[in-house]
Motif scaffolding. Structure first.
Motif, PDB file in Angstrom:
ATOM      1  N   PHE A   1      47.550  45.153  35.413  1.00 36.26           N
ATOM      2  CA  PHE A   1      46.883  44.658  36.612  1.00 36.26           C
ATOM      3  C   PHE A   1      45.513  44.083  36.269  1.00 36.26           C
ATOM      4  CE2 PHE A   1      49.980  46.265  39.413  1.00 36.26           C
ATOM      5  CZ  PHE A   1      49.637  45.952  40.729  1.00 36.26           C
ATOM      6  N   LEU A   2      45.169  42.982  36.938  1.00 36.06           N
ATOM      7  CA  LEU A   2      43.792  42.514  36.998  1.00 36.06           C
ATOM      8  C   LEU A   2      43.215  43.000  38.319  1.00 36.06           C
ATOM      9  CD1 LEU A   2      44.111  38.794  35.801  1.00 36.06           C
ATOM     10  CD2 LEU A   2      43.265  40.733  34.469  1.00 36.06           C
ATOM     11  N   PHE A   3      42.010  43.543  38.298  1.00 41.77           N
ATOM     12  CA  PHE A   3      41.405  43.995  39.546  1.00 41.77           C
ATOM     13  C   PHE A   3      39.912  43.695  39.536  1.00 41.77           C
ATOM     14  CE2 PHE A   3      41.510  47.501  36.560  1.00 41.77           C
ATOM     15  CZ  PHE A   3      40.289  48.128  36.690  1.00 41.77           C
ATOM     16  N   GLY A   4      39.283  43.873  40.697  1.00 44.03           N
ATOM     17  CA  GLY A   4      37.875  43.509  40.831  1.00 44.03           C
ATOM     18  C   GLY A   4      37.697  42.027  41.122  1.00 44.03           C
ATOM     19  N   MET A   5      38.650  41.429  41.889  1.00 43.88           N
ATOM     20  CA  MET A   5      38.610  39.991  42.150  1.00 43.88           C
ATOM     21  C   MET A   5      38.257  39.663  43.599  1.00 43.88           C
ATOM     22  SD  MET A   5      42.074  39.097  39.960  1.00 43.88           S
ATOM     23  CE  MET A   5      41.875  37.325  39.983  1.00 43.88           C
ATOM     24  N   ARG A   6      37.800  40.636  44.365  1.00 40.71           N
ATOM     25  CA  ARG A   6      37.482  40.373  45.771  1.00 40.71           C
ATOM     26  C   ARG A   6      36.331  39.384  45.908  1.00 40.71           C
ATOM     27  NH1 ARG A   6      37.041  45.765  49.223  1.00 40.71           N
ATOM     28  NH2 ARG A   6      36.829  44.174  50.842  1.00 40.71           N
ATOM     29  N   ASN A   7      35.372  39.463  44.993  1.00 44.92           N
ATOM     30  CA  ASN A   7      34.256  38.521  45.043  1.00 44.92           C
ATOM     31  C   ASN A   7      34.745  37.098  44.796  1.00 44.92           C
ATOM     32  OD1 ASN A   7      31.422  37.927  45.279  1.00 44.92           O
ATOM     33  ND2 ASN A   7      31.397  37.583  43.068  1.00 44.92           N
ATOM     34  N   LEU A   8      35.714  36.952  43.887  1.00 47.02           N
ATOM     35  CA  LEU A   8      36.314  35.645  43.623  1.00 47.02           C
ATOM     36  C   LEU A   8      36.983  35.098  44.883  1.00 47.02           C
ATOM     37  CD1 LEU A   8      37.392  33.446  41.570  1.00 47.02           C
ATOM     38  CD2 LEU A   8      39.395  34.923  41.323  1.00 47.02           C
ATOM     39  N   VAL A   9      37.707  35.968  45.584  1.00 43.62           N
ATOM     40  CA  VAL A   9      38.389  35.559  46.818  1.00 43.62           C
ATOM     41  C   VAL A   9      37.386  35.058  47.843  1.00 43.62           C
ATOM     42  CG1 VAL A   9      39.764  36.383  48.767  1.00 43.62           C
ATOM     43  CG2 VAL A   9      40.343  37.105  46.445  1.00 43.62           C
ATOM     44  N   ARG A  10      36.280  35.781  47.998  1.00 45.98           N
ATOM     45  CA  ARG A  10      35.273  35.397  48.988  1.00 45.98           C
ATOM     46  C   ARG A  10      34.558  34.110  48.592  1.00 45.98           C
ATOM     47  NH1 ARG A  10      34.213  41.053  48.931  1.00 45.98           N
ATOM     48  NH2 ARG A  10      32.464  40.718  47.520  1.00 45.98           N
ATOM     49  N   LEU A  11      34.171  34.016  47.320  1.00 48.62           N
ATOM     50  CA  LEU A  11      33.385  32.861  46.876  1.00 48.62           C
ATOM     51  C   LEU A  11      34.145  31.553  47.013  1.00 48.62           C
ATOM     52  CD1 LEU A  11      31.574  34.219  43.684  1.00 48.62           C
ATOM     53  CD2 LEU A  11      30.520  33.575  45.856  1.00 48.62           C
ATOM     54  N   TYR A  12      35.450  31.593  46.708  1.00 46.44           N
ATOM     55  CA  TYR A  12      36.219  30.351  46.688  1.00 46.44           C
ATOM     56  C   TYR A  12      37.229  30.266  47.832  1.00 46.44           C
ATOM     57  CZ  TYR A  12      33.984  29.467  42.255  1.00 46.44           C
ATOM     58  OH  TYR A  12      33.036  29.235  41.286  1.00 46.44           O
ATOM     59  N   SER A  13      37.032  31.086  48.847  1.00 43.97           N
ATOM     60  CA  SER A  13      37.842  31.015  50.075  1.00 43.97           C
ATOM     61  C   SER A  13      39.332  30.975  49.771  1.00 43.97           C
ATOM     62  CB  SER A  13      37.446  29.779  50.895  1.00 43.97           C
ATOM     63  OG  SER A  13      36.085  29.821  51.243  1.00 43.97           O
ATOM     64  N   ILE A  14      39.786  31.846  48.881  1.00 43.05           N
ATOM     65  CA  ILE A  14      41.210  31.915  48.552  1.00 43.05           C
ATOM     66  C   ILE A  14      41.955  32.511  49.734  1.00 43.05           C
ATOM     67  CG2 ILE A  14      42.926  32.918  47.003  1.00 43.05           C
ATOM     68  CD1 ILE A  14      40.836  32.875  44.802  1.00 43.05           C
ATOM     69  N   GLU A  15      43.045  31.860  50.115  1.00 44.17           N
ATOM     70  CA  GLU A  15      43.803  32.270  51.290  1.00 44.17           C
ATOM     71  C   GLU A  15      45.253  32.555  50.918  1.00 44.17           C
ATOM     72  OE1 GLU A  15      41.741  29.786  54.823  1.00 44.17           O
ATOM     73  OE2 GLU A  15      42.651  28.599  53.236  1.00 44.17           O
ATOM     74  N   SER A  16      45.951  33.171  51.843  1.00 40.91           N
ATOM     75  CA  SER A  16      47.339  33.546  51.600  1.00 40.91           C
ATOM     76  C   SER A  16      48.176  32.334  51.224  1.00 40.91           C
ATOM     77  CB  SER A  16      47.916  34.215  52.852  1.00 40.91           C
ATOM     78  OG  SER A  16      49.230  34.646  52.623  1.00 40.91           O
ATOM     79  N   THR A  17      48.977  32.491  50.177  1.00 35.01           N
ATOM     80  CA  THR A  17      49.890  31.500  49.580  1.00 35.01           C
ATOM     81  C   THR A  17      49.181  30.404  48.794  1.00 35.01           C
ATOM     82  OG1 THR A  17      50.133  30.032  51.506  1.00 35.01           O
ATOM     83  CG2 THR A  17      51.620  31.924  51.374  1.00 35.01           C
ATOM     84  N   ASP A  18      47.861  30.489  48.606  1.00 37.18           N
ATOM     85  CA  ASP A  18      47.219  29.601  47.637  1.00 37.18           C
ATOM     86  C   ASP A  18      47.778  29.923  46.251  1.00 37.18           C
ATOM     87  OD1 ASP A  18      45.720  28.454  49.605  1.00 37.18           O
ATOM     88  OD2 ASP A  18      43.797  29.312  48.985  1.00 37.18           O
ATOM     89  N   VAL A  19      47.825  28.920  45.391  1.00 36.36           N
ATOM     90  CA  VAL A  19      48.398  29.069  44.053  1.00 36.36           C
ATOM     91  C   VAL A  19      47.274  29.152  43.025  1.00 36.36           C
ATOM     92  CG1 VAL A  19      49.797  27.950  42.266  1.00 36.36           C
ATOM     93  CG2 VAL A  19      50.532  27.888  44.659  1.00 36.36           C
ATOM     94  N   MET A  20      47.374  30.129  42.112  1.00 37.70           N
ATOM     95  CA  MET A  20      46.382  30.310  41.053  1.00 37.70           C
ATOM     96  C   MET A  20      47.070  30.202  39.698  1.00 37.70           C
ATOM     97  SD  MET A  20      44.409  33.557  42.797  1.00 37.70           S
ATOM     98  CE  MET A  20      45.992  34.240  43.306  1.00 37.70           C
ATOM     99  N   VAL A  21      46.651  29.234  38.888  1.00 30.31           N
ATOM    100  CA  VAL A  21      47.240  29.001  37.568  1.00 30.31           C
ATOM    101  C   VAL A  21      46.255  29.464  36.501  1.00 30.31           C
ATOM    102  CG1 VAL A  21      48.157  27.283  35.972  1.00 30.31           C
ATOM    103  CG2 VAL A  21      48.581  27.050  38.430  1.00 30.31           C
ATOM    104  N   PHE A  22      46.747  30.286  35.564  1.00 29.35           N
ATOM    105  CA  PHE A  22      45.911  30.880  34.524  1.00 29.35           C
ATOM    106  C   PHE A  22      46.260  30.277  33.165  1.00 29.35           C
ATOM    107  CE2 PHE A  22      46.001  33.773  38.020  1.00 29.35           C
ATOM    108  CZ  PHE A  22      44.802  34.465  38.010  1.00 29.35           C
TER     109      PHE A  22
END
Length: 531
Positions: free
Chosen positions: A336-357
């Motif tokens: 698991f990757l965790f501690g990403m809530r700040n990332l979600v808030r900063l970049y307005s990530i919303e449900s079903t957005d796609v994240m490519v690593f």
């Protein structure tokens, strides 16, 4: 750090440059995704985001060049009016692109695009897997007419690997005894069926890949659990093989369980050699679920963690494409990757957005974010999410709707009749309304729940909102615990929901007389409340 990220992002390794075309500067780069979910999947056709077509798409030539690693170029035909690339049957056959395969487009100027293709396991495909195939027509037939069960299985695979995290309860590696025809099958050990919540008082269970279910009767002998022949039917339908791993997880329905299958040779179908990647490691992707948005935690796809090169430190760095770096934590026990809530808030990530690593060095990924409607995020960091309502939605599943077989001919007649019934004043001059206040309420009539895709009409006061929509526009409806995608039908100033509406009403158990409040909370997104 930002300079290093720029050098990675500007790489065009493995791309065959075409005379007369020029590569775009990284600041002008335009990227988007084509998800190919069931409602969007057409063999030989790749749908493009509306935003791209009305922007860069205006200057595209009809003949396009699609570059796929490690330097293969395919031809495509751009249909501006239909906002799609057509004539790519051979390419889709060669790479076996079925429903629930994601394609990332990188527009590099002129007629040229770089493409990367991802499978439902959440990782890049093996671009050379079908290179030596002598039967492309056979593959084409498979893709052109995938069975309903195959599509359901692919959807379940994507849901488990890409959308959800941490759902595995137990796992069984299949042997010959599990798939040969016999009377009973010992599939689960005591610890397995106990962890699934199966007890000896149960007479049967239902097994599913996603939506289609098989009834399996339980046979109890001296405290041991056996499945009857219903298991054989399930295994045969799923084309199980020796060495396949079947992962079981729970659902919200009692005695119903989902099975996700990892084929014995799944790695051979993935880009394990990192073809087209600067560091020789394939990319992976996830879709943001409401659980991820609330917790900031996600599970890395299992196939990626099975790579021999996979090894992450406790701290993982994510480089955004605007050059910013965010540090998150990694748990090796759960992947698991965790501690990403700040990332979600900063970049307005919303449900079903796609994240490519994209792995660029030890424990460092470049993270690309694509909005659910296809286009890449503009990476405008903000203090809080622009859509606070999304934080309040706690979904357990995403429903990806299939197309209806019902004909939609005679739409104009239906519109005229329904407009008179509704008394909504369709055809009057539209009133301009700020997006922040866009909402309407409707009482469902018998035609709205007759399972014939007779969706509700938009009031004319919303014309300023839907005037740019076309019959290829998909709207996201968020209702309670489900997210549904529904297309629209529009002629002039008349617009209503079309294909996918019946699946939406069925999924939410709506009936005649129910009152719906639809609030337009974001681009192509309505929050639906049952009043």
């Amino acid at each position: 750090m930002a300079a290093s990220a720029g050098s990675v992002l500007g790489s065009t390794s493995g791309v065959k440059t075409v005379p007369g075309s020029s590569l775009m500067d990284i600041d002008e780069e335009v990227r988007f995704v084509c998800p190919n979910f069931v409602s969007d999947y057409i063999f030989g056709v790749l749908k493009l985001p509306e935003e791209f077509c009305v922007g860069k798409g205006q200057d595209l030539p009809e003949r396009l060049l699609l570059h796929v690693p490690p330097g293969v170029v395919w031809n495509g035909i751009y249909r501006k009016g239909r906002q799609s690339i057509e004539g790519v049957e051979k390419m889709m056959s060669f790479y076996c692109i079925k429903p629930y395969h994601l394609i990332v487009f990188d527009y590099i100027g002129g007629p040229s695009f770089n493409l990367k293709i991802f499978n439902p396991y959440g990782v890049e495909i093996n671009y050379n897997f079908f290179k030596n195939s002598d039967t492309p027509t056979g593959l084409e037939g498979c893709i052109l007419n995938p069975s309903e069960i195959e599509v359901d299985k692919l959807g379940g695979t994507l849901s488990y690997n890409v959308y959800h995290s941490g759902r595995s309860i137990c796992e069984v590696v299949l042997g010959n005894k599990h798939i040969r025809k016999t009377e009973v099958y010992k599939v689960l050990k005591r610890s397995d069926w106990e962890s699934l919540g199966i007890v000896e008082s149960m007479e049967s269970v239902r097994l599913s890949f996603r939506n289609i279910t098989w009834l399996v009767k339980l046979v109890w002998r001296n405290g041991k659990l056996y499945f009857d022949r219903g298991w054989y039917k399930f295994a045969k339908a799923g084309k199980f093989g020796i060495g396949d791993a079947v992962v079981f997880h729970k659902t919200d329905w009692p005695q119903k369980f989902i099975a996700t299958v990892f084929e014995n040779e799944v790695l051979s179908k993935c880009n394990v050699s990192g073809v087209g990647q600067r560091d020789g490691v394939m990319e992976w992707f996830k879709m943001a679920s409401p659980t991820f948005i609330c917790t900031g935690e996600m599970e890395i796809p299992r196939v990626f963690t099975n790579l021999s090169q996979f090894k992450l430190d406790e701290t993982v760095k994510l480089i955004l494409r605007d050059g910013e770096t965010i540090s998150v934590k990694f748990c090796s026990e759960s992947n698991f990757l965790f501690g990403m809530r700040n990332l979600v808030r900063l970049y307005s990530i919303e449900s079903t957005d796609v994240m490519v690593f994209t792995l660029v060095r030890q424990s460092t990924f470049v993270l690309s974010i694509f909005k659910f409607y296809g286009m890449e995020s503009e990476y405008n960091a903000v203090e809080v999410c622009k859509t606070e309502a999304m934080k309040k939605v706690c979904l357990e599943d995403i429903i990806i709707l299939s197309d209806s077989d019902n004909s939609e001919e005679g739409m104009a007649v239906e519109q005229e009749q329904d407009a008179e019934e509704e008394g909504e004043g369709i055809g009057e001059e539209a009133d301009e309304m700020p997006e922040a206040n866009v909402s309407f309420r409707v009482t469902l009539k018998p035609s709205h729940v007759d399972k014939r895709q007779h969706g509700v009409y938009f009031p004319s006061s919303l014309y300023s909102t839907y005037k740019r929509w076309t019959n290829m526009t998909n709207i996201r409806l968020i209702c309670g615990a489900k997210v549904c995608f529904v297309s629209v039908l529009r002629t002039g100033k008349v617009c209503r929901f079309g294909r996918g509406w019946s699946e939406f009403t069925t999924a939410n158990e709506l009936s005649e007389g129910d009152i719906l409040q639809l609030n337009y909370i974001d681009h192509l997104t309505f929050q639906v409340e049952i009043v």
